[in-house]
Write a protein that holds these residues in place. Structure first.
Motif, PDB file in Angstrom:
ATOM      1  N   GLN A   1       0.826  -1.194   0.000  1.00  0.00           N
ATOM      2  CA  GLN A   1       0.000   0.000   0.000  1.00  0.00           C
ATOM      3  C   GLN A   1       0.871   1.259   0.000  1.00  0.00           C
ATOM      4  O   GLN A   1       1.946   1.277   0.613  1.00  0.00           O
ATOM      5  CB  GLN A   1      -0.917   0.023   1.232  1.00  0.00           C
ATOM      6  CG  GLN A   1      -1.893  -1.146   1.284  1.00  0.00           C
ATOM      7  CD  GLN A   1      -2.813  -1.194   0.074  1.00  0.00           C
ATOM      8  OE1 GLN A   1      -3.376  -0.173  -0.323  1.00  0.00           O
ATOM      9  NE2 GLN A   1      -2.958  -2.381  -0.510  1.00  0.00           N
ATOM     10  N   PRO A   2       0.432   2.325  -0.694  1.00  0.00           N
ATOM     11  CA  PRO A   2       1.225   3.565  -0.739  1.00  0.00           C
ATOM     12  C   PRO A   2       1.464   4.126   0.657  1.00  0.00           C
ATOM     13  O   PRO A   2       0.560   4.130   1.503  1.00  0.00           O
ATOM     14  CB  PRO A   2       0.346   4.508  -1.580  1.00  0.00           C
ATOM     15  CG  PRO A   2      -0.552   3.612  -2.357  1.00  0.00           C
ATOM     16  CD  PRO A   2      -0.802   2.417  -1.486  1.00  0.00           C
ATOM     17  N   LEU A   3       2.681   4.606   0.874  1.00  0.00           N
ATOM     18  CA  LEU A   3       3.055   5.183   2.157  1.00  0.00           C
ATOM     19  C   LEU A   3       3.147   6.697   1.995  1.00  0.00           C
ATOM     20  O   LEU A   3       4.096   7.216   1.406  1.00  0.00           O
ATOM     21  CB  LEU A   3       4.386   4.596   2.628  1.00  0.00           C
ATOM     22  CG  LEU A   3       4.789   4.852   4.074  1.00  0.00           C
ATOM     23  CD1 LEU A   3       3.762   4.251   5.036  1.00  0.00           C
ATOM     24  CD2 LEU A   3       6.163   4.264   4.358  1.00  0.00           C
ATOM     25  N   ALA A   4       2.135   7.403   2.493  1.00  0.00           N
ATOM     26  CA  ALA A   4       2.062   8.855   2.318  1.00  0.00           C
ATOM     27  C   ALA A   4       2.936   9.577   3.335  1.00  0.00           C
ATOM     28  O   ALA A   4       3.155   9.105   4.456  1.00  0.00           O
ATOM     29  CB  ALA A   4       0.618   9.320   2.458  1.00  0.00           C
ATOM     30  N   ASN A   5       3.441  10.747   2.919  1.00  0.00           N
ATOM     31  CA  ASN A   5       4.219  11.634   3.789  1.00  0.00           C
ATOM     32  C   ASN A   5       5.406  10.931   4.445  1.00  0.00           C
ATOM     33  O   ASN A   5       5.765  11.199   5.594  1.00  0.00           O
ATOM     34  CB  ASN A   5       3.310  12.234   4.882  1.00  0.00           C
ATOM     35  CG  ASN A   5       2.157  13.003   4.291  1.00  0.00           C
ATOM     36  OD1 ASN A   5       2.326  13.776   3.348  1.00  0.00           O
ATOM     37  ND2 ASN A   5       0.963  12.778   4.823  1.00  0.00           N
TER      38      ASN A   5
ATOM     39  N   THR B   1       9.964  13.949   0.444  1.00  0.00           N
ATOM     40  CA  THR B   1       8.816  13.430   1.162  1.00  0.00           C
ATOM     41  C   THR B   1       7.789  12.945   0.149  1.00  0.00           C
ATOM     42  O   THR B   1       7.505  13.632  -0.836  1.00  0.00           O
ATOM     43  CB  THR B   1       8.186  14.505   2.066  1.00  0.00           C
ATOM     44  OG1 THR B   1       9.183  15.016   2.957  1.00  0.00           O
ATOM     45  CG2 THR B   1       7.040  13.925   2.873  1.00  0.00           C
ATOM     46  N   THR B   2       7.236  11.767   0.379  1.00  0.00           N
ATOM     47  CA  THR B   2       6.248  11.245  -0.553  1.00  0.00           C
ATOM     48  C   THR B   2       4.942  12.032  -0.459  1.00  0.00           C
ATOM     49  O   THR B   2       4.612  12.616   0.579  1.00  0.00           O
ATOM     50  CB  THR B   2       5.954   9.766  -0.269  1.00  0.00           C
ATOM     51  OG1 THR B   2       5.412   9.635   1.056  1.00  0.00           O
ATOM     52  CG2 THR B   2       7.213   8.931  -0.368  1.00  0.00           C
ATOM     53  N   ASP B   3       4.170  12.015  -1.563  1.00  0.00           N
ATOM     54  CA  ASP B   3       2.872  12.685  -1.569  1.00  0.00           C
ATOM     55  C   ASP B   3       1.807  11.744  -1.011  1.00  0.00           C
ATOM     56  O   ASP B   3       2.115  10.694  -0.431  1.00  0.00           O
ATOM     57  CB  ASP B   3       2.527  13.178  -2.981  1.00  0.00           C
ATOM     58  CG  ASP B   3       2.364  12.031  -3.985  1.00  0.00           C
ATOM     59  OD1 ASP B   3       2.281  10.859  -3.561  1.00  0.00           O
ATOM     60  OD2 ASP B   3       2.313  12.324  -5.196  1.00  0.00           O
ATOM     61  N   ALA B   4       0.539  12.107  -1.204  1.00  0.00           N
ATOM     62  CA  ALA B   4      -0.555  11.318  -0.642  1.00  0.00           C
ATOM     63  C   ALA B   4      -0.627   9.916  -1.227  1.00  0.00           C
ATOM     64  O   ALA B   4      -1.207   9.012  -0.617  1.00  0.00           O
ATOM     65  CB  ALA B   4      -1.881  12.046  -0.861  1.00  0.00           C
TER      66      ALA B   4
END
Length: 223
Positions: free
Chosen positions: A107-111, A127-130
């Protein structure tokens, strides 16, 4: 440090095999199939899970699978995923955007904090986005640039991410080579080619004019 580290490789035909080190060094031998392979190193000690991932290309018969299928396999609990992986016959280039997505358990890992480090000395924090994505512009940090790709050895970049959950910490990295952007010498060579082309055309026109002026003039004779 390969001590207590398990190293495996996902082949381009999506088979998984175990790799062994020789005196701490890893030698990757041909597998008989071509295209991208994924080398995965994992070390778990107590509440710390460390991993490293690198894609390499090997020669052989067609695997029958696309690199996108290899990338889509969940290889690690915390994984830095190329989105997409650069084409097999292309390369990561300086001053070009490379996109990645950080996934935790698929699953995507936000922030999430991500760090960049290159073998040329560049360091950066991202830093990753949403959606867990980052867009990385590879740095122009080659000290000396010569004309021609073969005259410029590649450098390496490493992306690192970390995530903690339920008292356990996950650290992962993805490394890849990147090369000097050809625009550094292509623009100069293109300009030189254009200048030489114009010079040649000019000489051709000048030569034609001289030949025309030097040709004998004939006049009509009245009977």
């Amino acid at each position: 440090d390969s001590e207590d580290t398990a190293i495996t490789m996902w082949r381009s035909d999506l088979q998984r095999i175990v790799l062994n080190t020789d005196n701490g060094e890893l030698v990757v031998r041909p597998t008989g199939v071509d295209s991208y392979h994924a080398i995965v190193a994992v070390r778990a000690q107590g509440d710390l899970h460390e991993s490293a991932l690198r894609y390499v290309t090997l020669n052989g018969r067609p695997s029958g699978h696309s690199p996108a299928e290899l990338v889509a396999i969940e290889k690690l609990p915390l994984e830095i995923v190329p989105a997409p992986l650069t084409r097999e016959h292309q390369r990561y280039l300086s001053d070009r955007i490379a996109n990645y997505q950080i996934l935790y358990r698929g699953q995507p890992l936000a922030n999430a904090p991500v760090t960049l480090e290159t073998s040329n000395g560049t360091q950066a924090d991202l830093t990753t986005d949403a959606e867990g994505r980052i867009a990385l512009r590879l740095p122009e940090d080659f000290a000396r640039i010569k004309i021609g790709r073969r005259n410029n050895p590649p450098a390496d970049f490493v992306l690192r991410a970390r995530h903690a959950e339920n008292g356990k910490e996950y650290r992962t990295s993805l490394s890849a080579p990147y090369y000097v952007n050809p625009q550094h010498w292509q623009s100069n060579s293109a300009g030189l080619a254009a200048a030489l082309s114009g010079f040649a055309v000019g000489l051709g026109i000048l030569g034609a004019t001289r030949r025309r002026n030097a040709a004998p003039q004939t006049k009509g004779v009245r009977s």
